[in-house]
Motif scaffolding. Structure first.
Motif, PDB file in Angstrom:
ATOM      1  N   ALA A  97       0.869  -1.179   0.000  1.00 42.09           N
ATOM      2  CA  ALA A  97       0.000   0.000   0.000  1.00 42.09           C
ATOM      3  C   ALA A  97       0.900   1.221   0.000  1.00 42.09           C
ATOM      4  O   ALA A  97       1.898   1.253   0.728  1.00 42.09           O
ATOM      5  N   ILE A  98       0.558   2.191  -0.832  1.00 41.05           N
ATOM      6  CA  ILE A  98       1.321   3.441  -0.840  1.00 41.05           C
ATOM      7  C   ILE A  98       0.417   4.543  -0.317  1.00 41.05           C
ATOM      8  O   ILE A  98      -0.695   4.744  -0.812  1.00 41.05           O
ATOM      9  N   THR A 105       5.741   9.964   0.554  1.00 43.11           N
ATOM     10  CA  THR A 105       4.969   8.742   0.324  1.00 43.11           C
ATOM     11  C   THR A 105       5.559   7.611   1.161  1.00 43.11           C
ATOM     12  O   THR A 105       6.774   7.426   1.236  1.00 43.11           O
ATOM     13  N   LEU A 106       4.656   6.878   1.789  1.00 44.98           N
ATOM     14  CA  LEU A 106       5.049   5.721   2.593  1.00 44.98           C
ATOM     15  C   LEU A 106       4.550   4.466   1.889  1.00 44.98           C
ATOM     16  O   LEU A 106       3.364   4.332   1.611  1.00 44.98           O
ATOM     17  N   GLY A 107       5.452   3.544   1.630  1.00 47.55           N
ATOM     18  CA  GLY A 107       5.079   2.253   1.063  1.00 47.55           C
ATOM     19  C   GLY A 107       5.152   1.190   2.135  1.00 47.55           C
ATOM     20  O   GLY A 107       6.184   1.046   2.802  1.00 47.55           O
ATOM     21  N   SER A 153       8.370  -0.046  -4.289  1.00 47.12           N
ATOM     22  CA  SER A 153       9.779   0.342  -4.440  1.00 47.12           C
ATOM     23  C   SER A 153       9.957   1.824  -4.768  1.00 47.12           C
ATOM     24  O   SER A 153      11.031   2.376  -4.546  1.00 47.12           O
ATOM     25  N   ASP A 154       8.901   2.481  -5.282  1.00 47.35           N
ATOM     26  CA  ASP A 154       9.028   3.898  -5.631  1.00 47.35           C
ATOM     27  C   ASP A 154       8.683   4.844  -4.480  1.00 47.35           C
ATOM     28  O   ASP A 154       8.827   6.060  -4.617  1.00 47.35           O
ATOM     29  N   ALA A 155       8.228   4.308  -3.372  1.00 48.66           N
ATOM     30  CA  ALA A 155       7.825   5.179  -2.259  1.00 48.66           C
ATOM     31  C   ALA A 155       9.059   5.826  -1.622  1.00 48.66           C
ATOM     32  O   ALA A 155      10.150   5.259  -1.629  1.00 48.66           O
ATOM     33  N   GLU A 240      18.347   6.917   1.287  1.00 50.69           N
ATOM     34  CA  GLU A 240      18.724   5.573   0.879  1.00 50.69           C
ATOM     35  C   GLU A 240      18.480   4.585   2.005  1.00 50.69           C
ATOM     36  O   GLU A 240      18.897   4.798   3.141  1.00 50.69           O
ATOM     37  N   ALA A 241      17.779   3.493   1.688  1.00 50.19           N
ATOM     38  CA  ALA A 241      17.542   2.447   2.675  1.00 50.19           C
ATOM     39  C   ALA A 241      18.658   1.423   2.592  1.00 50.19           C
ATOM     40  O   ALA A 241      19.390   1.362   1.604  1.00 50.19           O
TER      41      ALA A 241
END
Lengths: 255, 93
Positions: A97-98, A105-107, A153-155, A240-241
């Motif tokens: 869910a985004i 934005t949180l994914g 992956s885009d969040a 960066e994660a």
């Protein structure tokens, strides 16, 4: 900045109706979202799900949940999901869910997960059909998480939400003999390969709050008996994660 | 010493393991993290329970199964913690 509130293992039933709601007053001032890490009910019945729905509806922040093993006890997990969804919760099982929040934005990629154990001390898909089924289910759960992580992956900020633990570090305090029933290292591997900012889980009531994946991702066990408050809050910053560029599994494979 | 010297203790151990499983599988208790340990002439009942009603049910099951031994309630009930406000946010960078 995104402020993530999280808790798991509230095990609500008629005897706890309204008890958690009392602790959620003012949550919108402290957090941007509430994540529920499974075991929301005692037996996983529709009636208990209605109590859960009443507890978390209209909180002023979005609520994203995964189910836990207790929520499967009565074979009514689909009804539980339906009741919670109707109340406005987002219930994930192998999905992402985004959320568009003030801080970005949180994914959230969510899956219940399953046991299996941890590298060197886990089950293998060998022998009796029952053993193979156990291991296959653990593997399938990790594949579901990997698929869900792809969808977010885009969040700006990415969180993995599971009930079972992706690492053994947060299980310290639980008897080591039951760790294969509490978590699954393949979940941790999926998290490291995708690169997330935080992994949140429950299930281990006697474990520790803080752990790490092999790749350096922060893991938090938010089982309510561990955090001992209505919820915990984590402040996450976009950027960066941790990722899997030097994951030990890759090194072992190429050695 | 022969293989039967410690039989009574072994039987107690099996009985307590069965009791822990019953507590987990019981509809009213459904508590998977309760442990029952015998020390001296008493049973110590430990672990987390979600509510006062579930605590009572766990103790009821212990007393039904082992009526001849005193059960000591060392359970931790977490229901009041459900309404405790959280501490400061943990900043993760």
């Amino acid at each position: 900045v995104i402020r993530v509130a999280a808790v798991g293992d509230v095990h609500l039933g008629p005897d706890l109706r309204g008890r958690h709601r009392a602790g959620l007053t003012g949550i919108a001032e402290r957090a941007d979202v509430l994540l529920l890490a499974g075991d929301l009910t005692r037996h996983g019945t529709r009636e208990e799900a209605e109590i859960v729905a009443g507890e978390y509806a209209d909180l002023g922040v979005p609520v994203v949940a995964v189910l836990g093993n207790h929520d499967y006890q009565s074979d009514e997990e689909e009804a539980v999901t339906e009741v919670l969804t109707e109340a406005g919760l987002v219930v994930l099982e192998g999905e992402g869910a985004i959320l568009e929040l003030a801080g970005g934005t949180l994914g959230v990629a969510g899956v219940k997960g399953f046991g299996l154990g941890f590298a060197g001390r886990c089950g293998s898909e060998f022998g009796e059909p029952e053993m193979k089924a156990f291991v296959r289910h653990g593997r399938a759960a990790a594949e579901l998480l990997a698929d869900a992580l792809l969808t977010v992956s885009d969040a700006d900020v990415r969180v993995a939400l599971t009930h079972y633990s992706p690492v053994d570090g947060t299980l310290v305090g639980e008897p080591p003999e039951i760790w294969p029933f509490l978590g699954n290292y393949l979940l941790g591997e999926a998290i490291d390969r995708a690169g997330v900012h935080l992994a949140v889980h429950g299930h281990a009531h006697a474990g520790q709050e803080k752990g790490l994946t092999d790749g350096g991702t922060r893991v938090r066990n938010v089982a309510q008996p561990v955090i001992r408050t209505a919820y915990a809050v984590y402040e996450l910053h976009a950027g960066e994660a941790s990722s899997d560029v030097t994951h030990p599994v890759d090194e072992a494979v190429s050695a | 010493m022969n293989a039967f010297d410690d039989e009574p203790q072994d039987l107690d151990g099996y009985r307590l393991k069965d009791l822990e499983r019953r507590i987990a599988e019981d509809d009213e208790a459904a508590e998977l993290g309760v442990h029952v340990v015998r020390s001296g002439d008493r049973l110590f009942v430990r672990g987390h329970v979600a509510s006062a009603a579930r605590r009572e049910r766990v103790l009821e099951l212990v007393r039904q199964e082992c009526p001849e031994i005193e059960a000591v309630d060392e359970l931790h009930c977490v229901d009041r913690e459900l309404s405790i406000e959280p501490g400061a946010a943990e900043v993760l960078r």
